[in-house]
Design an enzyme around this catalytic site. Structure first.
Site, mmCIF file in Angstrom:
data_model
loop_
_atom_site.group_PDB
_atom_site.id
_atom_site.type_symbol
_atom_site.label_atom_id
_atom_site.label_comp_id
_atom_site.label_asym_id
_atom_site.label_seq_id
_atom_site.Cartn_x
_atom_site.Cartn_y
_atom_site.Cartn_z
ATOM 1 N N GLN A 119 36.124 -11.262 26.465
ATOM 2 C CA GLN A 119 34.969 -11.658 25.650
ATOM 3 C C GLN A 119 33.771 -11.942 26.568
ATOM 4 O O GLN A 119 32.657 -12.113 26.101
ATOM 5 C CB GLN A 119 35.277 -12.922 24.848
ATOM 6 C CG GLN A 119 36.442 -12.798 23.903
ATOM 7 C CD GLN A 119 36.792 -14.153 23.299
ATOM 8 O OE1 GLN A 119 36.242 -14.558 22.267
ATOM 9 N NE2 GLN A 119 37.681 -14.878 23.956
ATOM 10 N N HIS A 149 32.354 -7.859 24.113
ATOM 11 C CA HIS A 149 31.086 -8.471 23.707
ATOM 12 C C HIS A 149 29.916 -7.996 24.552
ATOM 13 O O HIS A 149 28.869 -8.640 24.593
ATOM 14 C CB HIS A 149 31.190 -10.009 23.748
ATOM 15 C CG HIS A 149 32.074 -10.547 22.664
ATOM 16 N ND1 HIS A 149 32.621 -11.812 22.707
ATOM 17 C CD2 HIS A 149 32.530 -9.983 21.519
ATOM 18 C CE1 HIS A 149 33.354 -11.996 21.633
ATOM 19 N NE2 HIS A 149 33.332 -10.901 20.898
ATOM 20 N N CYS A 162 15.599 4.923 19.351
ATOM 21 C CA CYS A 162 15.593 5.365 20.761
ATOM 22 C C CYS A 162 16.984 5.265 21.357
ATOM 23 O O CYS A 162 17.544 6.246 21.811
ATOM 24 C CB CYS A 162 14.597 4.502 21.533
ATOM 25 S SG CYS A 162 14.725 4.719 23.319
ATOM 26 N N CYS A 204 10.780 4.680 25.741
ATOM 27 C CA CYS A 204 9.860 4.721 24.587
ATOM 28 C C CYS A 204 8.867 3.571 24.611
ATOM 29 O O CYS A 204 8.032 3.464 23.719
ATOM 30 C CB CYS A 204 10.654 4.670 23.278
ATOM 31 S SG CYS A 204 11.272 3.017 22.927
ATOM 32 N N GLY A 239 41.813 -18.755 28.987
ATOM 33 C CA GLY A 239 40.512 -19.425 29.081
ATOM 34 C C GLY A 239 39.612 -19.178 27.900
ATOM 35 O O GLY A 239 38.416 -18.936 28.047
ATOM 36 N N ASN A 265 45.329 -22.250 29.498
ATOM 37 C CA ASN A 265 44.104 -22.980 29.193
ATOM 38 C C ASN A 265 44.163 -24.345 29.852
ATOM 39 O O ASN A 265 45.237 -24.875 30.109
ATOM 40 C CB ASN A 265 43.951 -23.128 27.662
ATOM 41 C CG ASN A 265 42.529 -23.421 27.255
ATOM 42 O OD1 ASN A 265 41.918 -24.357 27.788
ATOM 43 N ND2 ASN A 265 41.985 -22.625 26.350
ATOM 44 N N CYS A 283 43.273 -21.793 35.012
ATOM 45 C CA CYS A 283 43.895 -20.454 35.055
ATOM 46 C C CYS A 283 43.800 -19.844 36.446
ATOM 47 O O CYS A 283 44.601 -18.980 36.802
ATOM 48 C CB CYS A 283 43.283 -19.526 34.002
ATOM 49 S SG CYS A 283 41.529 -19.213 34.191
HETATM 50 C C1 BV8 Z 1 31.518 -9.827 13.906
HETATM 51 C C2 BV8 Z 1 28.088 -12.508 23.723
HETATM 52 C C3 BV8 Z 1 31.375 -8.361 12.060
HETATM 53 C C4 BV8 Z 1 26.764 -13.201 23.693
HETATM 54 C C5 BV8 Z 1 29.457 -13.687 22.076
HETATM 55 C C6 BV8 Z 1 29.543 -16.881 9.744
HETATM 56 C C7 BV8 Z 1 28.330 -16.289 10.017
HETATM 57 C C8 BV8 Z 1 28.201 -15.217 10.889
HETATM 58 C C9 BV8 Z 1 29.315 -14.725 11.536
HETATM 59 C C10 BV8 Z 1 30.526 -15.344 11.274
HETATM 60 C C11 BV8 Z 1 30.661 -16.403 10.404
HETATM 61 N N1 BV8 Z 1 31.968 -16.774 10.384
HETATM 62 C C12 BV8 Z 1 32.664 -15.991 11.212
HETATM 63 C C13 BV8 Z 1 31.810 -15.111 11.736
HETATM 64 C C14 BV8 Z 1 32.120 -14.078 12.671
HETATM 65 C C15 BV8 Z 1 31.583 -14.511 14.027
HETATM 66 C C16 BV8 Z 1 32.353 -15.724 14.465
HETATM 67 O O1 BV8 Z 1 33.495 -15.612 14.867
HETATM 68 N N2 BV8 Z 1 31.733 -16.930 14.393
HETATM 69 C C17 BV8 Z 1 32.465 -18.112 14.794
HETATM 70 C C18 BV8 Z 1 31.574 -19.028 15.601
HETATM 71 C C19 BV8 Z 1 32.993 -18.784 13.523
HETATM 72 N N3 BV8 Z 1 31.853 -13.402 14.896
HETATM 73 C C20 BV8 Z 1 30.930 -12.450 15.018
HETATM 74 O O2 BV8 Z 1 29.821 -12.477 14.523
HETATM 75 C C21 BV8 Z 1 31.377 -11.247 15.820
HETATM 76 N N4 BV8 Z 1 31.033 -10.060 15.100
HETATM 77 O O3 BV8 Z 1 32.289 -10.548 13.318
HETATM 78 O O4 BV8 Z 1 31.033 -8.650 13.388
HETATM 79 C C22 BV8 Z 1 31.130 -6.928 11.935
HETATM 80 C C23 BV8 Z 1 32.221 -6.074 11.870
HETATM 81 C C24 BV8 Z 1 31.989 -4.723 11.694
HETATM 82 C C25 BV8 Z 1 30.667 -4.244 11.629
HETATM 83 C C26 BV8 Z 1 29.578 -5.135 11.723
HETATM 84 C C27 BV8 Z 1 29.795 -6.485 11.876
HETATM 85 C C28 BV8 Z 1 30.654 -11.154 17.149
HETATM 86 C C29 BV8 Z 1 30.992 -12.352 17.987
HETATM 87 C C30 BV8 Z 1 30.437 -12.128 19.384
HETATM 88 C C31 BV8 Z 1 29.360 -13.145 19.698
HETATM 89 N N5 BV8 Z 1 28.964 -12.988 21.093
HETATM 90 N N6 BV8 Z 1 29.145 -13.463 23.366
HETATM 91 C C32 BV8 Z 1 26.636 -14.229 24.792
HETATM 92 O O5 BV8 Z 1 27.592 -14.418 25.583
HETATM 93 O O6 BV8 Z 1 25.551 -14.839 24.861
HETATM 94 S S1 BV8 Z 1 30.569 -14.892 21.715
HETATM 95 C C33 BV8 Z 1 30.759 -15.856 23.095
HETATM 96 O O7 BV8 Z 1 31.324 -17.039 22.611
HETATM 97 C C34 BV8 Z 1 31.769 -15.347 24.081
HETATM 98 O O8 BV8 Z 1 31.695 -13.960 24.261
HETATM 99 C C35 BV8 Z 1 33.076 -15.800 23.512
HETATM 100 O O9 BV8 Z 1 33.583 -14.867 22.629
HETATM 101 C C36 BV8 Z 1 32.634 -17.007 22.737
HETATM 102 C C37 BV8 Z 1 32.906 -18.243 23.532
HETATM 103 O O10 BV8 Z 1 34.186 -18.480 23.391
HETATM 104 P P1 BV8 Z 1 35.089 -18.722 24.681
HETATM 105 O O11 BV8 Z 1 34.991 -17.576 25.590
HETATM 106 O O12 BV8 Z 1 36.415 -19.088 24.152
HETATM 107 O O13 BV8 Z 1 34.416 -19.944 25.453
HETATM 108 P P2 BV8 Z 1 34.549 -21.489 25.074
HETATM 109 O O14 BV8 Z 1 33.574 -22.236 25.916
HETATM 110 O O15 BV8 Z 1 34.517 -21.641 23.582
HETATM 111 O O16 BV8 Z 1 36.031 -21.858 25.523
HETATM 112 C C38 BV8 Z 1 36.339 -21.890 26.901
HETATM 113 C C39 BV8 Z 1 37.803 -22.218 26.972
HETATM 114 O O17 BV8 Z 1 38.201 -22.145 28.336
HETATM 115 C C40 BV8 Z 1 38.115 -23.612 26.504
HETATM 116 O O18 BV8 Z 1 39.271 -23.567 25.663
HETATM 117 C C41 BV8 Z 1 38.411 -24.385 27.788
HETATM 118 O O19 BV8 Z 1 39.418 -25.373 27.600
HETATM 119 C C42 BV8 Z 1 38.941 -23.289 28.662
HETATM 120 N N7 BV8 Z 1 38.752 -23.486 30.109
HETATM 121 C C43 BV8 Z 1 37.684 -24.011 30.748
HETATM 122 N N8 BV8 Z 1 37.892 -23.948 32.079
HETATM 123 C C44 BV8 Z 1 39.099 -23.365 32.272
HETATM 124 C C45 BV8 Z 1 39.652 -23.065 31.016
HETATM 125 N N9 BV8 Z 1 40.859 -22.487 30.863
HETATM 126 C C46 BV8 Z 1 41.552 -22.199 31.978
HETATM 127 N N10 BV8 Z 1 41.085 -22.449 33.220
HETATM 128 C C47 BV8 Z 1 39.885 -23.020 33.418
HETATM 129 N N11 BV8 Z 1 39.447 -23.261 34.662
HETATM 130 ZN ZN ZN Z 2 13.411 2.988 23.867
#
Ligand code: BV8
Ligand code: ZN
Length: 292
Positions: A119, A149, A162, A204, A239, A265, A283
């Site tokens: 991700q 992503h 474009c 463009c 993670g 995690n 991790c």
């Molecule tokens: C889709 C890129 C449909 C950008 C990212 C209501 C309204 C609108 C949408 C939705 C909704 N309800 C549900 C949705 C769907 C939505 C969604 O899931 N929303 C959630 C919030 C409810 N999803 C989408 O919109 C997706 N698209 O559904 O499209 C569709 C289908 C067909 C055709 C058209 C449309 C798109 C989602 C992608 C969004 N973009 N990233 C950017 O980065 O700026 S998401 C971004 O956040 C990341 O990529 C990642 O996916 C997410 C973050 O999550 P994590 O990676 O888990 O990070 P987090 O901090 O949360 O957790 C870290 C973990 O690591 C913790 O557990 C921690 O304990 C652990 N950790 C920390 N240190 C360590 C560790 N573990 C081990 N070792 C360590 N050292």
């Molecule tokens: Zn362009």
């Protein structure tokens, strides 16, 4: 009876038991999130100092936000680009890269294929793969990696007719955004920047956007991922808070298909109680041990 059936064993934290499962596995996937890059100095989203809280990234990572305030969104992604380009892969990235090479993986999982579905948009898994290939080149042993992503260093034309895409690691990406990282921390738009100063498409002349998948946008290679998830008999979850869909649904699907799930995690995360294995800890320590 259902209560008995639904009562799952608590997840095991036994590395030997995991390695026995690894040895028997055939179709392995890993789903990675921001925790994979935490040790590389890239802030996670939800943890302490997390980007979602700090910059309200949830509201910034949307097409609507870009439409409404492209300067603020570009400042955010400029900050993310600078952070990623100053970071290096850590031992967890390297463990996954080695495991992605079948010549190395066959020592611990002899009958398996493997795909890393990340991700993360920071490109560190790509760089870890490149670093390994530099010391152990093998054109027939290409790692399978899906950046579902998108990528911070892809720059897309915002003009749908474009469609120009380029891989651009310029730091700063444009003159005007240079030095605005501090402003992002204060959630302040630099008053001196105008939209015309933002990155534009070389083809463009339209406004360009970061090559990441925003909320509401379709993640990349979903059909390929769905096939991999349907076939998987072992899913590593590394993670990730497992709160963003559809990525958060993959482990559960593998579980329902009778496959095994291993969560790596720092703390408890959504759905980890259904996992076969749960390795709590950083991790960058647990993954090299488990895959070694
Ligand atoms: C889709 C890129 C449909 C950008 C990212 C209501 C309204 C609108 C949408 C939705 C909704 N309800 C549900 C949705 C769907 C939505 C969604 O899931 N929303 C959630 C919030 C409810 N999803 C989408 O919109 C997706 N698209 O559904 O499209 C569709 C289908 C067909 C055709 C058209 C449309 C798109 C989602 C992608 C969004 N973009 N990233 C950017 O980065 O700026 S998401 C971004 O956040 C990341 O990529 C990642 O996916 C997410 C973050 O999550 P994590 O990676 O888990 O990070 P987090 O901090 O949360 O957790 C870290 C973990 O690591 C913790 O557990 C921690 O304990 C652990 N950790 C920390 N240190 C360590 C560790 N573990 C081990 N070792 C360590 N050292
Ligand atoms: Zn362009």
């Amino acid at each position: 009876l259902p209560s008995l059936l639904s009562h799952k064993m608590a997840p095991s934290s036994d590395f030997h038991a995991f390695q026995t499962a690894l040895r028997a596995a055939r179709n392995i996937i890993a789903v990675a999130g921001a925790g994979l890059s935490a040790a590389s100095g890239i802030p996670t989203f939800r943890g302490a100092g997390g980007m979602w809280r700090k910059y309200d990234a949830m509201s910034l990572a949307t097409p609507e936000a870009f439409e409404r305030s492209p300067i603020l969104v570009w400042q955010f992604y400029h900050y993310r680009r600078e952070t990623a380009s100053n970071a290096s892969p850590n031992d967890a990235h390297r463990a996954l890269s080695a495991f992605s090479r079948s010549s190395l993986r066959k020592q611990v999982a002899p009958h398996s294929n493997f795909t890393l579905i990340t991700q993360n948009v920071d490109g560190l898994s790509v760089r870890a793969n490149q670093e390994l290939a530099a010391v152990q080149p093998d054109p027939n042993d290409q790692p399978n990696l899906i950046e579902m992503h998108g990528r911070l260093f892809d720059v897309l034309c915002n003009n749908p007719t474009c469609g120009h895409v380029e891989f651009n690691t310029n730091s700063p990406i444009c003159e005007a955004l240079g030095g605005t990282e501090k402003l992002v921390e204060q959630h302040v738009v630099d008053p001196d920047i105008q939209v015309k100063d933002l990155p534009h498409c070389p083809k463009c002349g339209g406004l360009a956007r970061p090559g990441v998948v925003w909320f509401g946008e379709r993640p990349h290679q979903l059909d390929e991922i769905d096939d991999l998830v349907a076939e998987a008999d072992l899913c590593l979850v590394v993670g990730t808070s497992s709160t963003v869909y559809p990525a958060a649904s993959y482990a559960e699907e593998v579980e329902q298909n009778g496959g095994k799930v291993a969560v790596f995690n720092l703390e408890r995360s959504h759905g980890d109680n259904q996992a076969h294995f749960l390795f709590l800890g950083p991790c960058e320590e647990t993954l090299p041990k488990a895959l070694g």
